[in-house]
Design an enzyme around this catalytic site. Structure first.
Site, mmCIF file in Angstrom:
data_model
loop_
_atom_site.group_PDB
_atom_site.id
_atom_site.type_symbol
_atom_site.label_atom_id
_atom_site.label_comp_id
_atom_site.label_asym_id
_atom_site.label_seq_id
_atom_site.Cartn_x
_atom_site.Cartn_y
_atom_site.Cartn_z
ATOM 1 C CB SER A 150 7.240 9.269 1.152
ATOM 2 O OG SER A 150 6.913 8.627 -0.057
ATOM 3 C CE LYS A 151 7.734 2.516 -1.395
ATOM 4 N NZ LYS A 151 6.576 1.673 -0.954
ATOM 5 C CB THR B 228 10.837 2.020 -5.196
ATOM 6 O OG1 THR B 228 11.372 2.595 -6.380
ATOM 7 C CG2 THR B 228 10.788 3.132 -4.145
ATOM 8 C CG ASP B 229 14.749 1.313 -8.970
ATOM 9 O OD1 ASP B 229 13.712 1.997 -8.782
ATOM 10 O OD2 ASP B 229 15.148 0.997 -10.112
ATOM 11 C CD GLU B 230 11.053 5.965 -8.681
ATOM 12 O OE1 GLU B 230 10.852 7.132 -8.335
ATOM 13 O OE2 GLU B 230 10.321 5.347 -9.471
ATOM 14 C CB ALA C 42 -0.911 -0.006 1.220
ATOM 15 C CB SER D 228 2.738 4.091 -6.430
ATOM 16 O OG SER D 228 1.731 4.158 -7.422
ATOM 17 N N PRO E 129 2.868 12.037 -24.696
ATOM 18 C CG PRO E 129 1.847 12.417 -22.615
ATOM 19 C CD PRO E 129 1.750 11.571 -23.842
ATOM 20 C CE1 TYR F 292 6.438 5.772 -4.544
ATOM 21 C CE2 TYR F 292 8.302 5.992 -6.057
ATOM 22 C CZ TYR F 292 7.404 5.191 -5.370
ATOM 23 O OH TYR F 292 7.453 3.829 -5.476
ATOM 24 C CE LYS G 298 2.746 5.180 -11.145
ATOM 25 N NZ LYS G 298 2.515 4.042 -10.285
ATOM 26 C CG ASN H 256 10.631 2.140 -13.518
ATOM 27 O OD1 ASN H 256 11.662 2.413 -12.912
ATOM 28 N ND2 ASN H 256 9.721 3.041 -13.821
HETATM 29 P P1 NAD Z 1 -0.495 1.390 -7.221
HETATM 30 O O1 NAD Z 1 -0.575 2.869 -7.069
HETATM 31 O O2 NAD Z 1 -0.955 0.750 -8.477
HETATM 32 O O3 NAD Z 1 -1.321 0.699 -6.019
HETATM 33 C C1 NAD Z 1 -1.273 1.157 -4.710
HETATM 34 C C2 NAD Z 1 -2.440 0.528 -3.939
HETATM 35 O O4 NAD Z 1 -2.362 0.972 -2.569
HETATM 36 C C3 NAD Z 1 -3.833 0.960 -4.452
HETATM 37 O O5 NAD Z 1 -4.675 -0.170 -4.546
HETATM 38 C C4 NAD Z 1 -4.325 1.923 -3.383
HETATM 39 O O6 NAD Z 1 -5.752 1.942 -3.247
HETATM 40 C C5 NAD Z 1 -3.650 1.376 -2.135
HETATM 41 N N1 NAD Z 1 -3.505 2.398 -1.080
HETATM 42 C C6 NAD Z 1 -3.026 3.653 -1.229
HETATM 43 N N2 NAD Z 1 -3.063 4.292 -0.051
HETATM 44 C C7 NAD Z 1 -3.553 3.405 0.858
HETATM 45 C C8 NAD Z 1 -3.824 3.475 2.250
HETATM 46 N N3 NAD Z 1 -3.591 4.593 2.952
HETATM 47 N N4 NAD Z 1 -4.311 2.387 2.885
HETATM 48 C C9 NAD Z 1 -4.571 1.233 2.189
HETATM 49 N N5 NAD Z 1 -4.350 1.121 0.862
HETATM 50 C C10 NAD Z 1 -3.840 2.196 0.207
HETATM 51 O O7 NAD Z 1 1.010 1.036 -6.901
HETATM 52 P P2 NAD Z 1 1.947 -0.125 -7.486
HETATM 53 O O8 NAD Z 1 2.600 0.337 -8.716
HETATM 54 O O9 NAD Z 1 1.196 -1.403 -7.479
HETATM 55 O O10 NAD Z 1 3.073 -0.179 -6.351
HETATM 56 C C11 NAD Z 1 2.908 -1.023 -5.209
HETATM 57 C C12 NAD Z 1 4.125 -0.876 -4.315
HETATM 58 O O11 NAD Z 1 5.310 -1.227 -5.027
HETATM 59 C C13 NAD Z 1 4.345 0.548 -3.808
HETATM 60 O O12 NAD Z 1 4.743 0.480 -2.468
HETATM 61 C C14 NAD Z 1 5.458 1.081 -4.685
HETATM 62 O O13 NAD Z 1 6.215 2.033 -3.996
HETATM 63 C C15 NAD Z 1 6.251 -0.175 -4.964
HETATM 64 N N6 NAD Z 1 7.007 -0.218 -6.236
HETATM 65 C C16 NAD Z 1 6.373 0.046 -7.414
HETATM 66 C C17 NAD Z 1 7.084 -0.056 -8.608
HETATM 67 C C18 NAD Z 1 6.423 0.185 -9.949
HETATM 68 O O14 NAD Z 1 7.099 0.161 -10.977
HETATM 69 N N7 NAD Z 1 5.113 0.369 -10.012
HETATM 70 C C19 NAD Z 1 8.444 -0.415 -8.588
HETATM 71 C C20 NAD Z 1 9.056 -0.672 -7.358
HETATM 72 C C21 NAD Z 1 8.328 -0.577 -6.189
HETATM 73 P P1 TYD Z 2 6.767 6.475 -14.555
HETATM 74 O O1 TYD Z 2 6.017 5.384 -15.220
HETATM 75 O O2 TYD Z 2 5.999 7.603 -13.939
HETATM 76 O O3 TYD Z 2 7.739 5.786 -13.492
HETATM 77 P P2 TYD Z 2 8.945 6.440 -12.605
HETATM 78 O O4 TYD Z 2 8.951 7.899 -12.763
HETATM 79 O O5 TYD Z 2 8.561 6.034 -11.222
HETATM 80 O O6 TYD Z 2 10.182 5.789 -13.101
HETATM 81 O O7 TYD Z 2 7.756 7.116 -15.616
HETATM 82 C C1 TYD Z 2 8.748 6.336 -16.261
HETATM 83 C C2 TYD Z 2 9.591 7.261 -17.111
HETATM 84 O O8 TYD Z 2 8.774 7.792 -18.164
HETATM 85 C C3 TYD Z 2 10.106 8.481 -16.345
HETATM 86 O O9 TYD Z 2 11.424 8.778 -16.805
HETATM 87 C C4 TYD Z 2 9.167 9.599 -16.727
HETATM 88 C C5 TYD Z 2 8.738 9.230 -18.142
HETATM 89 N N1 TYD Z 2 7.369 9.652 -18.520
HETATM 90 C C6 TYD Z 2 7.152 10.381 -19.693
HETATM 91 O O10 TYD Z 2 8.076 10.698 -20.446
HETATM 92 N N2 TYD Z 2 5.867 10.727 -20.008
HETATM 93 C C7 TYD Z 2 4.806 10.421 -19.221
HETATM 94 O O11 TYD Z 2 3.651 10.801 -19.555
HETATM 95 C C8 TYD Z 2 5.036 9.654 -18.019
HETATM 96 C C9 TYD Z 2 3.901 9.261 -17.118
HETATM 97 C C10 TYD Z 2 6.340 9.280 -17.725
#
Ligand code: NAD
Ligand code: TYD
Length: 344
Positions: A156-157, A125-127, A82, A85, A208, A153, A192, A182
């Site tokens: 906070s992580k 996350t790697d971020e 949760a 993100s 974009p 973001y 995303k 990612n």
């Molecule tokens: P997402 O935004 O798709 O999903 C987040 C989920 O958390 C949603 O279902 C939302 O309703 C729930 N949520 C948000 N606030 C909440 C709260 N206060 N209480 C309960 N539920 C809550 O995110 P995601 O892409 O699935 O990422 C999941 C996790 O993995 C995150 O912790 C993110 O930091 C981490 N992560 C994501 C990526 C990526 O590429 N997406 C990569 C590395 C790590």
């Molecule tokens: P994103 O999917 O938001 O993941 P993160 O920023 O957490 O890596 O973005 C991936 C890369 O794509 C990032 O370098 C920003 C770029 N980006 C765009 O160029 N256009 C867009 O509309 C979005 C959402 C991301």
């Protein structure tokens, strides 16, 4: 074993729910999710028909409610997905990121201590490592790379990660942390990069690209991430951090062009818009530790994973069309309309 999956109505959490239900039929999976804009119950439709699955709508920051659920369920393992993100949203409104990502993690860890959870796993996350320069392809993030964040973001992580380590050292909470690169695959919210470009291209809308599009991300198919977390909660060492990534670095512009080609669209749809503030240049994970200690290796090659993902979005139009017609439309217009106009 009874596993709590927080954020299981989101992208990676939902994929993890399905991974566990399919691969560990003996285990019970409880999903807890606030159902923010990013959480979608439709994503869990198939899980609801499984008797081993249960769902609670709750906020991880709501201490009373969280304690009530922990008391009633007696979880063995907690996997905390949760989170707020999306980097762009964190730039506009950092506060909810600090609340959910830091305070929410603390509330979950307090409940885990109180109700003797055997493993608390934090999905990070790697971020948290910041970014790497484009001209040093020899550099990678390892587990000992210092935390050095760029966005609200990632900060906070990183804050949550530090707190997880503090709970391990101070209170002996049995924790693990994973830091993944990612992800892409089914059920990713269309704000995303990859799903946004697929959805826009299918509707012949502008694509974009921030700045020149030369920023590099290290892409991993979501199921490979789920498999890694599954290994960590079952075989990983308490107190440890594991990096997860598959050595698949790509420039944003190349991803966008690949999607255009697969969908048989024109590159004229690309619009280079004003860059993201503080935009990280390159992420690249060194996954040696998880490979050596737990035998993890990614299974899906990017060339196959991206085709599977595009096909999923083509086959599941109703899922994402419902999303982009709702609240998301306001976000999209606010985030992109002016920048796209300016770029023309
Ligand atoms: P997402 O935004 O798709 O999903 C987040 C989920 O958390 C949603 O279902 C939302 O309703 C729930 N949520 C948000 N606030 C909440 C709260 N206060 N209480 C309960 N539920 C809550 O995110 P995601 O892409 O699935 O990422 C999941 C996790 O993995 C995150 O912790 C993110 O930091 C981490 N992560 C994501 C990526 C990526 O590429 N997406 C990569 C590395 C790590
Ligand atoms: P994103 O999917 O938001 O993941 P993160 O920023 O957490 O890596 O973005 C991936 C890369 O794509 C990032 O370098 C920003 C770029 N980006 C765009 O160029 N256009 C867009 O509309 C979005 C959402 C991301």
């Amino acid at each position: 074993m009874k596993i709590l999956v927080t954020g299981g109505a989101g992208f990676i959490g939902a994929n993890f729910v399905y991974y566990e239900l399919n691969n560990h039929r003996e285990d019970e999976i409880v999903c807890l999710d606030k159902l923010t804009y990013a959480g979608n119950l439709e994503t869990l439709t198939a899980a609801f028909s499984n008797p081993k699955f249960k769902f609670y709508k709750a906020d991880i920051c709501d201490r009373e409610e969280i304690e009530r659920i922990f008391d009633a369920e007696k979880f063995d393992v907690v996997v905390n997905f949760a989170a707020e993100s999306h980097v762009d949203r964190s730039i506009e409104n950092p506060e909810i990121f600090l609340k959910t990502n830091i305070i929410g993690t603390q509330v979950l860890m307090d409940a885990s201590r109180k109700f003797n959870v055997k493993r608390f796993h934090q999905v990070s996350t790697d971020e948290v490592y910041g970014d790497l320069p484009l001209d040093r392809p020899d550099l990678f993030f390892t587990e000992s790379t210092p935390l050095k964040t760029s966005s609200p973001y990632s900060s906070s992580k990183a804050g949550a990660d530090l707190l997880v380590n503090a709970y391990h050292r101070t209170y002996g909470l049995p924790t693990t942390i994973s830091r993944c690169s990612n992800n892409y695959g089914p059920y990713q919210f269309p704000e995303k990069l990859i799903p946004l470009m697929i959805a826009n291209a299918l509707e012949n809308k502008p694509l974009p690209v921030y700045g020149e599009g030369i920023n590099v991300r290290d892409w991993l198919y979501v199921e490979d991430h789920c498999k890694a977390i599954d290994l960590i909660i079952r075989k990983g060492k308490v107190g440890e951090v594991y990096n997860i990534g598959g050595h698949n670095e790509m420039r944003n512009i190349d991803i966008v062009k690949l999607i255009i080609k697969e969908l048989n669209k024109s590159e004229d749809l690309i619009v280079h818009i004003e860059d993201r503030k503080g935009h990280d240049m390159r992420y690249a994970i060194d996954p040696t530790k998880i490979h050596n200690e737990l035998g993890w290796l990614p299974e899906t090659k990017f060339a196959d994973g991206i085709i599977k993902t595009i096909k999923w979005y083509l086959d599941n139009k109703v899922w994402w069309e419902n999303i982009i017609s709702g609240e998301y439309k306001n976000y999209y217009d606010k985030a992109y309309k002016e920048r796209i106009e300016k770029a023309k």
